[in-house]
Scaffold this motif. Structure first.
Motif, short mmCIF file in Angstrom:
data_model
loop_
_atom_site.label_atom_id
_atom_site.label_comp_id
_atom_site.label_asym_id
_atom_site.label_seq_id
_atom_site.Cartn_x
_atom_site.Cartn_y
_atom_site.Cartn_z
N ILE A 142 0.78 -1.24 0.02
CA ILE A 142 0.04 -0.04 0.15
C ILE A 142 0.77 1.28 -0.12
CG2 ILE A 142 -1.41 1.34 1.34
CD1 ILE A 142 -2.77 -1.25 2.12
N ALA A 143 2.03 1.31 0.85
CA ALA A 143 2.76 2.33 0.80
C ALA A 143 3.47 2.62 -0.47
CB ALA A 143 3.73 2.25 1.86
N HIS A 144 4.09 1.71 -0.91
CA HIS A 144 4.60 1.85 -2.10
C HIS A 144 3.88 2.30 -3.47
CE1 HIS A 144 7.93 -0.15 0.36
NE2 HIS A 144 8.88 0.43 -0.41
N GLY A 145 2.82 1.50 -3.51
CA GLY A 145 1.90 1.66 -4.48
C GLY A 145 1.32 3.54 -4.32
N ALA A 146 1.27 3.77 -3.01
CA ALA A 146 0.81 5.25 -3.06
C ALA A 146 2.04 6.32 -3.14
CB ALA A 146 0.27 5.55 -1.57
N ILE A 147 3.20 5.78 -3.17
CA ILE A 147 4.38 6.86 -3.56
C ILE A 147 4.39 6.95 -5.35
CG2 ILE A 147 6.84 6.67 -3.76
CD1 ILE A 147 6.84 5.41 -1.18
#
Length: 254
Positions: A142-147
């Motif tokens: 989720i975090a890397h996708g949001a970046i």
């Protein structure tokens, strides 16, 4: 169902590179990117939609970072040598929040290349010990996708765009960050940004030999990736638009 197992470190499922769960989250990211691109005109014409996506991404980034650090503390995983937000993607996450909040164009120029490039590599070859359905599996992707989506939002919806010079800014940022993090690594015996050793999990760095040779390869990989990204997202579309206007221009001159 044991809810505590979702967070527990002991007996957590192992992450499998290109397992069904890994391929599923890659596919989901591609769908989200395609949806953002396909809906760019509709979203761009709606103030409400723009705010919802922009601040939604900001909230996701913030909550993911808070949740990760709470998990570190509650599960006894916090360690100055491993859990400070000094990996490239951790820094990109924090800067992406600032970019979304302020609309800073210099940050965008850096994050379009360094943020997307670093997070994309993390999606494809994650340095991750926890597999589906563990908390860290979901938080990581989720975090890397949001970046990635944050910089694409600024590109497709807010109409920001980098230049060839932006690649130089991104490379300068990476090298200054590496020098600062490398000094801290030396001081506390850490390995942030994998500047002292390659990750223990499989990665593209395995192809480029031992320390320090893989660091030199990283520079070349980053530069090549950034040039390819600029070409794919901006240079080639510009060429197609110019080619599409040429017949009409010739007709007018007759």
């Amino acid at each position: 169902m044991d809810v505590t197992a979702f967070f527990r470190v002991e007996d957590a499922p192992d992450f499998g590179l290109y397992s069904t769960s890994h391929l599923a989250v890659i596919g989901l990211l591609l769908l989200l990117i395609a949806a953002l691109f396909a809906g760019r005109r509709h979203i761009g014409s709606s103030v409400l939609a723009k705010k919802a996506i922009r601040y939604g991404l900001l909230g996701i980034l913030l909550l993911s970072e808070i949740a990760l650090n709470l998990w570190y503390v509650l599960e006894g995983q916090w360690d100055i040598k491993n859990t400070l937000p000094l990996e490239l993607c951790s820094v990109s996450l924090l800067l992406s929040m600032v970019m979304l909040l302020t609309g800073n164009r210099l940050l965008y120029q850096i994050l379009f290349f360094a943020g997307i490039g670093g997070a994309l590599q993390a999606w494809l070859t994650p340095s991750l010990d926890f597999g589906y359905p563990h908390f860290r599996f979901f938080q990581f992707f989720i975090a890397h996708g949001a970046i990635i989506l944050a910089s694409l939002y600024m590109t497709w919806i807010e109409r920001y765009r980098p230049t060839w010079r932006s690649i130089a800014w991104a490379m300068l940022f990476l090298n200054v960050l590496a020098l600062a993090v490398g000094a801290l690594n030396y001081a506390i015996g850490a390995n942030y940004m994998f500047l002292r050793n390659k990750p223990s999990t499989p990665s593209i760095l395995d192809l480029f030999g031992p320390y320090p040779y893989y660091l030199l390869a990283e520079e070349l990989i980053a530069l090549t990736m950034f040039i390819m990204m600029y070409g794919l997202f901006f240079w080639l579309p510009d060429l197609r638009r110019k080619a599409g206007r040429q017949p009409a221009s010739r007709e007018l001159t007759r």
